[in-house]
Design a protein around this motif. Structure first.
Motif, short mmCIF file in Angstrom:
data_model
loop_
_atom_site.label_atom_id
_atom_site.label_comp_id
_atom_site.label_asym_id
_atom_site.label_seq_id
_atom_site.Cartn_x
_atom_site.Cartn_y
_atom_site.Cartn_z
N GLU A 56 9.94 10.83 -3.73
CA GLU A 56 10.47 10.07 -2.60
C GLU A 56 11.98 9.86 -2.73
O GLU A 56 12.73 10.03 -1.76
CB GLU A 56 9.74 8.74 -2.48
CG GLU A 56 9.97 8.03 -1.18
CD GLU A 56 9.01 6.88 -0.94
OE1 GLU A 56 8.91 6.46 0.22
OE2 GLU A 56 8.37 6.38 -1.90
N SER A 63 6.98 7.75 2.69
CA SER A 63 5.79 6.90 2.61
C SER A 63 5.82 5.89 3.74
O SER A 63 6.86 5.61 4.33
CB SER A 63 5.74 6.17 1.26
OG SER A 63 6.85 5.30 1.13
N TYR A 77 1.47 8.80 1.84
CA TYR A 77 2.57 9.71 1.54
C TYR A 77 2.41 10.99 2.35
O TYR A 77 1.29 11.46 2.57
CB TYR A 77 2.59 10.06 0.05
CG TYR A 77 2.82 8.87 -0.83
CD1 TYR A 77 4.10 8.46 -1.18
CD2 TYR A 77 1.75 8.12 -1.31
CE1 TYR A 77 4.31 7.36 -1.98
CE2 TYR A 77 1.94 7.01 -2.10
CZ TYR A 77 3.23 6.64 -2.43
OH TYR A 77 3.43 5.54 -3.22
#
Length: 110
Positions: A56, A63, A77
């Motif tokens: 991320e 997310s 996700y």
């Protein structure tokens, strides 16, 4: 038992491959890896979430918080465009490694 170095090296490509099939959440990812490996890869939360957070931070996945069917909050996700590119690159690299190993092992018996 699969060596932890191999498990660690394969974590990112496995997560990207699973997310290329669609959005998912941590527990489902852990269960999917276990099922697809026939139980040979048994990830824990402590192994999965640092990789998800790293992906991320690198902008490969995103997310969002959502509700499960039971009403509990869970974090979902999914791949971003750069994650799709990274998935393809990982796949190409791992296929090359697989081809080399398969060629070396061809005809050899355990």
């Amino acid at each position: 038992m699969i060596r932890k170095e191999l498990v660690a090296a394969s974590a990112e490509p496995l997560i990207l491959a699973l997310l290329s099939k669609g959005e998912s959440y941590g527990y489902a990812i852990i269960q999917e890896v276990k099922a697809r490996s026939g139980g040979h890869l048994q990830w824990t939360d402590g192994m999965l979430y640092p990789v998800l957070h790293r992906l991320e931070r690198r902008g490969l996945i995103k997310s969002r918080w959502g509700e499960s069917e039971t009403g509990r909050k869970r974090k979902y996700y999914s791949l971003k465009d750069d994650g799709k590119k990274a998935h393809k690159q990982h796949r190409d690299h791992w296929m090359k490694v697989h081809t080399v190993l398969a060629g070396l092992w061809e005809g050899q018996h355990a």
